[in-house]
Enzyme design. Structure first.
Site, PDB file in Angstrom:
ATOM      1  N   LYS A  36      64.088 -13.481 -40.819  1.00 34.74           N
ATOM      2  CA  LYS A  36      65.456 -13.915 -40.544  1.00 34.74           C
ATOM      3  C   LYS A  36      66.094 -14.843 -41.580  1.00 34.74           C
ATOM      4  CE  LYS A  36      66.256 -11.866 -36.646  1.00 34.74           C
ATOM      5  NZ  LYS A  36      66.325 -10.533 -37.252  1.00 34.74           N
ATOM      6  N   TYR A  38      53.127  -5.163 -38.108  1.00 38.90           N
ATOM      7  CA  TYR A  38      52.826  -6.539 -37.701  1.00 38.90           C
ATOM      8  C   TYR A  38      51.578  -6.445 -36.822  1.00 38.90           C
ATOM      9  CZ  TYR A  38      57.562  -7.984 -39.137  1.00 38.90           C
ATOM     10  OH  TYR A  38      58.704  -8.260 -39.845  1.00 38.90           O
ATOM     11  N   TYR A  78      65.449  -8.180 -33.709  1.00 36.87           N
ATOM     12  CA  TYR A  78      64.899  -7.900 -35.040  1.00 36.87           C
ATOM     13  C   TYR A  78      65.952  -7.253 -35.930  1.00 36.87           C
ATOM     14  CZ  TYR A  78      61.460  -6.665 -38.585  1.00 36.87           C
ATOM     15  OH  TYR A  78      60.768  -6.564 -39.770  1.00 36.87           O
ATOM     16  N   HIS A  80      64.436   1.553 -42.871  1.00 44.35           N
ATOM     17  CA  HIS A  80      63.379   1.692 -41.853  1.00 44.35           C
ATOM     18  C   HIS A  80      64.029   1.748 -40.479  1.00 44.35           C
ATOM     19  CE1 HIS A  80      59.689   0.132 -44.300  1.00 44.35           C
ATOM     20  NE2 HIS A  80      60.488   0.872 -45.028  1.00 44.35           N
ATOM     21  N   PRO A 119      58.604 -16.960 -41.448  1.00 44.91           N
ATOM     22  CA  PRO A 119      59.022 -15.630 -41.905  1.00 44.91           C
ATOM     23  C   PRO A 119      58.721 -14.477 -40.938  1.00 44.91           C
ATOM     24  CG  PRO A 119      57.157 -16.426 -43.184  1.00 44.91           C
ATOM     25  CD  PRO A 119      57.583 -17.558 -42.329  1.00 44.91           C
TER      26      PRO A 119
HETATM   27  P1  RFL Z   1      67.372 -20.742 -51.404  1.00 47.08           P
HETATM   28  O1  RFL Z   1      67.068 -19.287 -51.622  1.00 47.08           O
HETATM   29  O2  RFL Z   1      66.244 -21.678 -51.296  1.00 47.08           O
HETATM   30  O3  RFL Z   1      68.325 -21.162 -52.605  1.00 47.08           O
HETATM   31  C1  RFL Z   1      68.638 -22.514 -52.861  1.00 47.08           C
HETATM   32  C2  RFL Z   1      69.003 -22.660 -54.325  1.00 47.08           C
HETATM   33  O4  RFL Z   1      69.418 -24.004 -54.553  1.00 47.08           O
HETATM   34  C3  RFL Z   1      68.841 -24.460 -55.767  1.00 47.08           C
HETATM   35  N1  RFL Z   1      68.756 -25.915 -55.717  1.00 47.08           N
HETATM   36  C4  RFL Z   1      69.631 -26.721 -56.364  1.00 47.08           C
HETATM   37  N2  RFL Z   1      70.675 -26.442 -57.139  1.00 47.08           N
HETATM   38  C5  RFL Z   1      71.381 -27.485 -57.645  1.00 47.08           C
HETATM   39  N3  RFL Z   1      71.058 -28.779 -57.409  1.00 47.08           N
HETATM   40  C6  RFL Z   1      70.009 -29.112 -56.632  1.00 47.08           C
HETATM   41  N4  RFL Z   1      69.694 -30.388 -56.414  1.00 47.08           N
HETATM   42  C7  RFL Z   1      69.243 -28.056 -56.069  1.00 47.08           C
HETATM   43  N5  RFL Z   1      68.158 -27.998 -55.263  1.00 47.08           N
HETATM   44  C8  RFL Z   1      67.884 -26.699 -55.066  1.00 47.08           C
HETATM   45  C9  RFL Z   1      67.491 -23.761 -55.856  1.00 47.08           C
HETATM   46  O5  RFL Z   1      67.052 -23.683 -57.194  1.00 47.08           O
HETATM   47  C10 RFL Z   1      67.832 -22.394 -55.248  1.00 47.08           C
HETATM   48  O6  RFL Z   1      68.190 -21.442 -56.247  1.00 47.08           O
HETATM   49  O7  RFL Z   1      68.285 -20.962 -50.111  1.00 47.08           O
HETATM   50  P2  RFL Z   1      69.359 -20.023 -49.399  1.00 47.08           P
HETATM   51  O8  RFL Z   1      70.374 -19.533 -50.391  1.00 47.08           O
HETATM   52  O9  RFL Z   1      69.786 -20.751 -48.194  1.00 47.08           O
HETATM   53  O10 RFL Z   1      68.546 -18.708 -48.963  1.00 47.08           O
HETATM   54  C11 RFL Z   1      67.524 -18.774 -47.991  1.00 47.08           C
HETATM   55  C12 RFL Z   1      66.454 -17.702 -48.250  1.00 47.08           C
HETATM   56  O11 RFL Z   1      66.033 -17.779 -49.590  1.00 47.08           O
HETATM   57  C13 RFL Z   1      65.245 -17.841 -47.308  1.00 47.08           C
HETATM   58  O12 RFL Z   1      65.673 -18.132 -46.016  1.00 47.08           O
HETATM   59  C14 RFL Z   1      64.392 -16.545 -47.269  1.00 47.08           C
HETATM   60  O13 RFL Z   1      63.739 -16.321 -48.487  1.00 47.08           O
HETATM   61  C15 RFL Z   1      63.369 -16.628 -46.139  1.00 47.08           C
HETATM   62  N6  RFL Z   1      62.496 -15.458 -46.048  1.00 47.08           N
HETATM   63  C16 RFL Z   1      62.906 -14.268 -45.464  1.00 47.08           C
HETATM   64  N7  RFL Z   1      64.163 -14.137 -45.018  1.00 47.08           N
HETATM   65  C17 RFL Z   1      64.591 -12.936 -44.526  1.00 47.08           C
HETATM   66  O14 RFL Z   1      65.751 -12.834 -44.100  1.00 47.08           O
HETATM   67  N8  RFL Z   1      63.794 -11.828 -44.455  1.00 47.08           N
HETATM   68  C18 RFL Z   1      62.513 -11.866 -44.882  1.00 47.08           C
HETATM   69  O15 RFL Z   1      61.836 -10.844 -44.853  1.00 47.08           O
HETATM   70  C19 RFL Z   1      62.020 -13.130 -45.381  1.00 47.08           C
HETATM   71  N9  RFL Z   1      60.766 -13.212 -45.819  1.00 47.08           N
HETATM   72  C20 RFL Z   1      61.202 -15.509 -46.572  1.00 47.08           C
HETATM   73  C21 RFL Z   1      60.361 -14.361 -46.423  1.00 47.08           C
HETATM   74  C22 RFL Z   1      60.741 -16.626 -47.232  1.00 47.08           C
HETATM   75  C23 RFL Z   1      59.474 -16.629 -47.730  1.00 47.08           C
HETATM   76  N10 RFL Z   1      59.053 -17.781 -48.424  1.00 47.08           N
HETATM   77  C24 RFL Z   1      58.508 -17.729 -49.715  1.00 47.08           C
HETATM   78  C25 RFL Z   1      59.415 -19.067 -47.892  1.00 47.08           C
HETATM   79  C26 RFL Z   1      59.097 -14.348 -46.909  1.00 47.08           C
HETATM   80  C27 RFL Z   1      58.637 -15.479 -47.549  1.00 47.08           C
HETATM   81  C28 RFL Z   1      57.237 -15.421 -48.031  1.00 47.08           C
HETATM   82  C1  PHB Z   2      58.470  -9.049 -46.770  1.00 47.23           C
HETATM   83  O1  PHB Z   2      58.530  -7.838 -47.058  1.00 47.23           O
HETATM   84  O2  PHB Z   2      58.327  -9.920 -47.620  1.00 47.23           O
HETATM   85  C2  PHB Z   2      58.581  -9.460 -45.350  1.00 47.23           C
HETATM   86  C3  PHB Z   2      58.822  -8.505 -44.377  1.00 47.23           C
HETATM   87  C4  PHB Z   2      58.912  -8.886 -43.039  1.00 47.23           C
HETATM   88  C5  PHB Z   2      58.740 -10.220 -42.699  1.00 47.23           C
HETATM   89  C6  PHB Z   2      58.514 -11.181 -43.674  1.00 47.23           C
HETATM   90  C7  PHB Z   2      58.423 -10.811 -45.007  1.00 47.23           C
HETATM   91  O3  PHB Z   2      58.798 -10.577 -41.392  1.00 47.23           O
END
Ligand code: RFL
Ligand code: PHB
Length: 390
Positions: A296, A201, A384, A72, A292
């Site tokens: 980031k 957005y 961004y 994009h 979110p």
């Molecule tokens: P994670 O992905 O939470 O992984 C942590 C792992 O550790 C395990 N764990 C354990 N393992 C062993 N012993 C224990 N005691 C443990 N406790 C936990 C878990 O099972 C898991 O597998 O952390 P990490 O690696 O730091 O990654 C972070 C990202 O996952 C997170 O920041 C993103 O998903 C946030 N996020 C977004 N980030 C973006 O850069 N771009 C996006 O568009 C974006 N959209 C989002 C998001 C997060 C969302 N949610 C659901 C919170 C959209 C959503 C809806």
């Molecule tokens: C997504 O596609 O899940 C998504 C995209 C942009 C955001 C957050 C989540 O800012």
């Protein structure tokens, strides 16, 4: 059992760190509570910054992302009944790629296993010991019930916001910064063609909405909801009516389709300082969480472990501890910039209960400044698309 770096958590931070270390000749063992199947099926982030794409490409985990991800070159902000395009590529020379986090994880798990990586899924009873001394240990029980102790030089706490590593740092040795937002996101996946070529957005009187995508036949959408909202209480018709109302401009309608996944997502800003205690190093969501809105979280996790892997490599290769001593300060500088950006996007785009007419007009003026002036749009676009790594 012994390894150089014991990694708790096989999310983006843990898996990426493990592979970066491998490429520098450093051994690691990664353990995770969840099964490989669960990790590969959990729906989370969707947007990869150019720095994350570059890193995944350089380490050999980018082939499918380049084939299947969507590049994009801009995104749209809607308010006051009109759309305003932010020309990311024109303003910064960079684009983003929409490619789901669980697909990134499938690719990372595959390269890690193909290159002889030791990743143990489905473990339990994980605890870290002696983190302040020179020989830290991780105790855990394997999926088959065998109890293990892993001796390490370093432990990387990549276990997400609810993990056990951060709480293992004595309270007196860490400072935590929190902000909880008074709303959540209602997220859906639906079977429908894309409604727009770029992310939308929308800042509407009824609240925020975001139109994202997953594939030509699956779309990801979110809308701001009350913190106590229950996803099951909403009929599909009501969800569509809310989304349509919030993104409406010039008679544009979203393509509707069967909603096959839904959930309510909490919004928080959080940072723990410092990122190091003795031989324990925190990275990713274990150390910081962003709402979110700025897309980031995953990208920050990647930026952290890029800095961390480089620091550990300098330590092992030349006995140079400068980078590892500076890891926390180096990573936190970028973390706080991303915290600011994520808070700012959230504040600018959401409806706050109790906001006065003045607050709302001020919010619209800010959106006008950021979308309607070249300097405003450039600032937005640079943040961004993502700050440089390291
Ligand atoms: P994670 O992905 O939470 O992984 C942590 C792992 O550790 C395990 N764990 C354990 N393992 C062993 N012993 C224990 N005691 C443990 N406790 C936990 C878990 O099972 C898991 O597998 O952390 P990490 O690696 O730091 O990654 C972070 C990202 O996952 C997170 O920041 C993103 O998903 C946030 N996020 C977004 N980030 C973006 O850069 N771009 C996006 O568009 C974006 N959209 C989002 C998001 C997060 C969302 N949610 C659901 C919170 C959209 C959503 C809806
Ligand atoms: C997504 O596609 O899940 C998504 C995209 C942009 C955001 C957050 C989540 O800012």
């Amino acid at each position: 059992m012994r390894t150089q770096v014991g990694i708790v958590g096989a999310g983006p931070a843990g898996l990426l760190l493990s592979h970066l270390l491998h490429l520098s000749g450093i051994d690691s063992v990664v353990i995770d509570l969840r099964s490989r199947e669960t990790i590969e099926a959990t729906i989370r982030a969707g947007v990869l910054e150019q720095g994350t794409v570059k890193l995944l490409t350089e380490i050999g985990a980018g082939a499918r992302l380049h084939r299947e991800g969507f590049v994009h070159r801009g995104f749209e902000i809607r308010f006051g009944g009109a759309g305003h395009r932010i020309d990311l590529h024109g303003l910064t020379g960079h684009s983003i790629v929409v490619y789901p986090q669980h697909e990134v994880l499938k690719d990372l798990i595959q390269v890690r296993l193909e290159t002889g990586g030791d990743v143990r899924f489905g473990v339990r009873d994980v605890a870290v010991h002696d983190i302040a001394g020179p020989r830290p240990r991780i105790a855990f029980t394997e999926a088959d019930g065998v109890a293990r102790v892993l001796d390490c030089d370093w432990i990387a706490g990549c276990d997400g916001f609810h993990g056990i590593c951060r709480p293992a740092i004595p309270e007196a040795e860490r400072t935590e910064f929190h902000r909880i937002y008074p709303f959540c996101w209602f997220g859906i996946l639906c079977e429908a063609p894309p409604s727009s070529d770029e992310l939308i957005y929308a800042a509407h009187e009824r609240g925020f909405a975001l139109i994202s995508t997953r594939s030509p036949t699956v779309q990801r959408m979110y809308f701001q909801c009350a913190p106590d909202e229950r996803a099951a209480d909403w009929s599909e018709d009501r969800i569509w009516a809310e989304l349509q109302a919030r993104v409406a401009v010039d008679g544009m309608r979203l393509h509707e389709g069967r909603i096959f996944q839904r959930g309510v997502i909490a919004m928080r800003s959080f940072v723990c300082e410092p990122l190091r205690h003795g031989r324990l190093l925190l990275a990713g969501d274990a150390a910081h969480v962003v709402p979110p809105t700025g897309a980031k979280g995953l990208n920050l996790a990647a930026a952290d472990v890029f800095v961390l892997a480089r620091a550990l490599a300098a330590q092992y290769a030349a006995g140079d501890s400068t980078l590892i001593d500076n890891y926390s300060a180096t990573a936190l500088r970028r973390v706080w910039r991303a915290q600011h950006f994520s808070w700012w996007m959230t504040s600018m785009l959401h409806r706050f209960d109790g906001a006065t007419a003045f607050d709302r007009r001020r919010q619209l003026a800010e959106l006008d400044l950021m979308t309607g002036t070249p300097d405003g749009a450039k600032l937005l676009a640079e943040n961004y698309a993502g700050l440089p790594f390291g």
